[in-house]
Scaffold this motif. Structure first.
Motif, PDB file in Angstrom:
ATOM      1  N   PRO A  19       0.833  -1.202   0.000  1.00  0.00           N
ATOM      2  CA  PRO A  19       0.000   0.000   0.000  1.00  0.00           C
ATOM      3  C   PRO A  19       0.862   1.245   0.000  1.00  0.00           C
ATOM      4  N   GLU A  20       0.365   2.299  -0.641  1.00  0.00           N
ATOM      5  CA  GLU A  20       1.143   3.523  -0.734  1.00  0.00           C
ATOM      6  C   GLU A  20       1.147   4.263   0.591  1.00  0.00           C
ATOM      7  N   LEU A  21       2.257   4.926   0.906  1.00  0.00           N
ATOM      8  CA  LEU A  21       2.330   5.758   2.091  1.00  0.00           C
ATOM      9  C   LEU A  21       1.548   7.045   1.852  1.00  0.00           C
ATOM     10  N   ALA A  22       0.989   7.617   2.889  1.00  0.00           N
ATOM     11  CA  ALA A  22       0.069   8.743   2.741  1.00  0.00           C
ATOM     12  C   ALA A  22       0.788  10.053   2.465  1.00  0.00           C
ATOM     13  N   ARG A  23       2.061  10.145   2.699  1.00  0.00           N
ATOM     14  CA  ARG A  23       2.782  11.407   2.546  1.00  0.00           C
ATOM     15  C   ARG A  23       4.162  11.122   1.979  1.00  0.00           C
ATOM     16  N   PRO A  24       4.838  12.162   1.463  1.00  0.00           N
ATOM     17  CA  PRO A  24       6.218  11.962   1.023  1.00  0.00           C
ATOM     18  C   PRO A  24       7.082  11.503   2.192  1.00  0.00           C
ATOM     19  N   ALA A  49       5.719   8.645  -8.439  1.00  0.00           N
ATOM     20  CA  ALA A  49       4.271   8.516  -8.583  1.00  0.00           C
ATOM     21  C   ALA A  49       3.667   7.644  -7.498  1.00  0.00           C
ATOM     22  N   THR A  50       4.399   6.600  -7.093  1.00  0.00           N
ATOM     23  CA  THR A  50       3.896   5.695  -6.057  1.00  0.00           C
ATOM     24  C   THR A  50       4.529   5.962  -4.695  1.00  0.00           C
ATOM     25  N   LEU A  51       5.702   6.603  -4.703  1.00  0.00           N
ATOM     26  CA  LEU A  51       6.395   6.872  -3.439  1.00  0.00           C
ATOM     27  C   LEU A  51       7.073   8.241  -3.520  1.00  0.00           C
ATOM     28  N   PRO A  52       6.329   9.306  -3.251  1.00  0.00           N
ATOM     29  CA  PRO A  52       6.952  10.635  -3.242  1.00  0.00           C
ATOM     30  C   PRO A  52       8.024  10.692  -2.154  1.00  0.00           C
ATOM     31  N   VAL A  53       9.166  11.278  -2.490  1.00  0.00           N
ATOM     32  CA  VAL A  53      10.267  11.335  -1.528  1.00  0.00           C
ATOM     33  C   VAL A  53      10.854  12.739  -1.463  1.00  0.00           C
ATOM     34  N   ILE A  54      11.416  13.031  -0.293  1.00  0.00           N
ATOM     35  CA  ILE A  54      12.247  14.225  -0.104  1.00  0.00           C
ATOM     36  C   ILE A  54      13.637  13.699   0.216  1.00  0.00           C
ATOM     37  N   ILE A  55      14.610  14.037  -0.623  1.00  0.00           N
ATOM     38  CA  ILE A  55      15.934  13.420  -0.524  1.00  0.00           C
ATOM     39  C   ILE A  55      16.963  14.445  -0.052  1.00  0.00           C
ATOM     40  N   GLU A  56      17.754  14.023   0.904  1.00  0.00           N
ATOM     41  CA  GLU A  56      18.955  14.763   1.283  1.00  0.00           C
ATOM     42  C   GLU A  56      20.136  13.823   1.099  1.00  0.00           C
ATOM     43  N   LEU A  58      21.387  13.988  10.697  1.00  0.00           N
ATOM     44  CA  LEU A  58      20.547  13.284  11.676  1.00  0.00           C
ATOM     45  C   LEU A  58      20.403  14.064  12.976  1.00  0.00           C
ATOM     46  N   GLN A  59      21.394  14.871  13.289  1.00  0.00           N
ATOM     47  CA  GLN A  59      21.286  15.713  14.472  1.00  0.00           C
ATOM     48  C   GLN A  59      20.423  16.942  14.206  1.00  0.00           C
ATOM     49  N   LYS A  60      20.289  17.274  12.918  1.00  0.00           N
ATOM     50  CA  LYS A  60      19.514  18.456  12.542  1.00  0.00           C
ATOM     51  C   LYS A  60      18.027  18.144  12.477  1.00  0.00           C
ATOM     52  N   ARG A  61      17.664  16.967  11.919  1.00  0.00           N
ATOM     53  CA  ARG A  61      16.247  16.613  11.807  1.00  0.00           C
ATOM     54  C   ARG A  61      16.100  15.112  11.622  1.00  0.00           C
ATOM     55  N   SER A  62      14.855  14.659  11.659  1.00  0.00           N
ATOM     56  CA  SER A  62      14.590  13.222  11.563  1.00  0.00           C
ATOM     57  C   SER A  62      14.321  12.818  10.118  1.00  0.00           C
ATOM     58  N   PHE A  63      14.569  11.534   9.828  1.00  0.00           N
ATOM     59  CA  PHE A  63      14.332  10.967   8.511  1.00  0.00           C
ATOM     60  C   PHE A  63      13.533   9.675   8.658  1.00  0.00           C
ATOM     61  N   ASP A  64      12.673   9.407   7.680  1.00  0.00           N
ATOM     62  CA  ASP A  64      11.934   8.144   7.683  1.00  0.00           C
ATOM     63  C   ASP A  64      12.858   6.968   7.415  1.00  0.00           C
ATOM     64  N   ALA A  65      13.874   7.190   6.590  1.00  0.00           N
ATOM     65  CA  ALA A  65      14.792   6.099   6.261  1.00  0.00           C
ATOM     66  C   ALA A  65      16.144   6.661   5.861  1.00  0.00           C
TER      67      ALA A  65
END
Length: 320
Positions: A5-10, A35-42, A54-61
Motif C-alpha cells: 500500500p502507498e504511504l500517505a505522505r512523502p 508517482a507511487t512513493l513521493p520522496v524528499i531526498i537529502e 541526523l542531528q539536525k532533523r529526523s528521517f523516515d529512512a
C-alpha cells in the motif's frame, strides 16, 4: 502477493553515498518511483555528514552505503544506530558484498538493495517495506514494554513501574524538601473468596478494589498491584504525615462502599499501612518495609483503619 500500500505522505530519505555515479543512480530511481512513493531526498557523502543531518532533523529512512571515506562495512550501521537507535536503515551494497548486507541486517538494518539491481519500483518497494517493518517492530516493542510494567488483571502499574515512579518522587521530594507517603494495602479474605466462590470471583474482587483505590487518589498519585492480594499507593506530595493516614482511611472506606454497591458475594475490605519520606526512610525499600510493618500492626488492631485510628497509629510507629 498484494502490492505494497502507498504511504500517505512523502517520505524523508537521507542517502549516504560517496560515489557520485552510484548516488545519481539511486536518486534517479527514487525520482522514477515518485508517482507511487513521493520522496524528499537529502544527500551525505560521509558518516560525519550523515551525523550532521541526523542531528539536525529526523528521517523516515537512511539509504546507507557500507563503504565510505570515514566508515567501512557494518561499522557504518553501528554508528547510525548509535546516533539514532530507532532509525530505519536500508543498506546499499555491491554484488560481492551481500554477506556484509546480511550482517548489517542482524545489527539493525531493515533491508538491503544490491546496486546492480536498482530500479524505481525496487527502491520504492524496499523503502516502504523497511519503514513499515520498523514501525511494526517499534509498536510491538512499545506494547511489550507497557505490558511488562502493568498488572494484566487490573491494568494498574506493577511493582517495577511503582518503584521507578517512587524513586523519581523521592528524588523530587529531596530537592523540594517535601513529604510523600507510601501505602501498603492487603485485600482481606481474598483466599476465602477464591476457595468459596472461585477464582473468577476473586479476580472480580481485585478489579473492584483497584477501581475503588484509583478513584480515591489524585492524578499525581500512583496505585499499583504488586501481585496476589497486595496493592501499594504512592502519595506525592502530602502536606503532613497525618494526611497519609487520612487518605488510607478514605481508601478502606471506598473499598467497602464499592463492595456493597457492586453486590459482591463476600464483603470486601483492605488493611493498610503507611510510611512517610523522610521520617520513616529515605529510599523506596525502607519505605515499603515500614509500610508493610505498619499494615500488619493495623491488622493486629482488628479494626478498620478509620482516619483517627490511623493518625494515632502513624504517630506511634513514627516514634519507634
Amino acid at each position: 502477493m498484494s502490492a505494497e500500500p502507498e504511504l500517505a505522505r512523502p517520505i524523508d530519505v537521507l542517502l549516504v553515498e560517496d560515489t557520485p555515479q552510484d548516488a545519481w543512480l539511486i536518486i534517479e530511481a527514487l525520482h522514477q518511483s515518485a508517482a507511487t512513493l513521493p520522496v524528499i531526498i537529502e544527500k551525505a557523502s560521509t558518516l560525519a555528514d550523515a551525523a550532521a543531518w541526523l542531528q539536525k532533523r529526523s528521517f523516515d529512512a537512511v539509504l546507507l552505503d557500507l563503504h565510505l571515506p570515514d566508515g567501512r562495512g557494518v561499522e557504518c550501521v553501528r554508528y547510525i544506530k548509535w546516533l539514532v537507535p530507532n532509525q530505519t536503515i536500508v543498506v546499499c551494497t555491491g554484488l560481492s558484498d551481500e554477506e556484509s548486507a546480511l550482517l548489517a541486517m542482524e545489527l539493525g538494518a531493515q533491508d538491503y538493495i544490491v546496486k546492480a539491481d536498482i530500479s524505481g519500483p525496487l527502491v520504492a518497494r524496499t523503502l516502504q517495506r523497511a519503514i513499515r517493518r520498523d514501525s511494526l517492530l517499534h509498536a510491538s516493542e512499545a506494547k511489550l514494554r507497557e505490558q511488562s510494567l502493568k498488572d494484566p488483571l487490573t491494568g494498574l502499574p506493577n511493582r517495577a513501574l511503582f518503584v521507578d515512579r517512587a524513586a523519581m518522587a523521592i528524588a523530587r521530594a529531596k530537592r523540594e524538601g517535601s513529604i510523600l507517603g507510601i501505602c501498603w494495602l492487603d485485600v482481606d479474605g481474598l483466599k476465602a473468596i477464591n476457595d468459596t466462590h472461585g477464582h473468577s470471583a476473586g479476580d472480580t474482587a481485585l478489579k473492584t478494589v483497584a477501581k475503588a483505590l484509583t478513584r480515591t487518589v489524585r492524578g499525581s498519585d500512583t496505585i499499583a498491584r504488586f501481585g496476589g492480594d497486595e496493592f501499594a499507593a504512592l502519595l506525592a506530595p502530602i502536606g503532613t504525615t497525618v494526611d497519609a493516614g487520612t487518605i488510607v482511611g478514605r481508601m478502606t472506606s471506598a473499598v467497602r462502599r464499592a463492595s456493597q454497591n457492586d453486590g459482591h458475594p463476600s464483603a470486601l475490605s483492605v488493611s493498610g499501612g503507611v510510611s512517610c519520606f523522610p521520617r520513616d526512610g529515605t529510599d523506596i525499600d525502607e519505605l515499603l518495609h515500614r509500610a508493610d510493618m505498619n499494615m500488619y500492626a493495623a491488622k493486629a488492631c482488628r479494626t478498620a483503619p478509620a482516619s483517627g485510628v490511623w493518625s494515632r497509629l502513624i504517630g506511634r510507629l513514627g516514634r519507634d
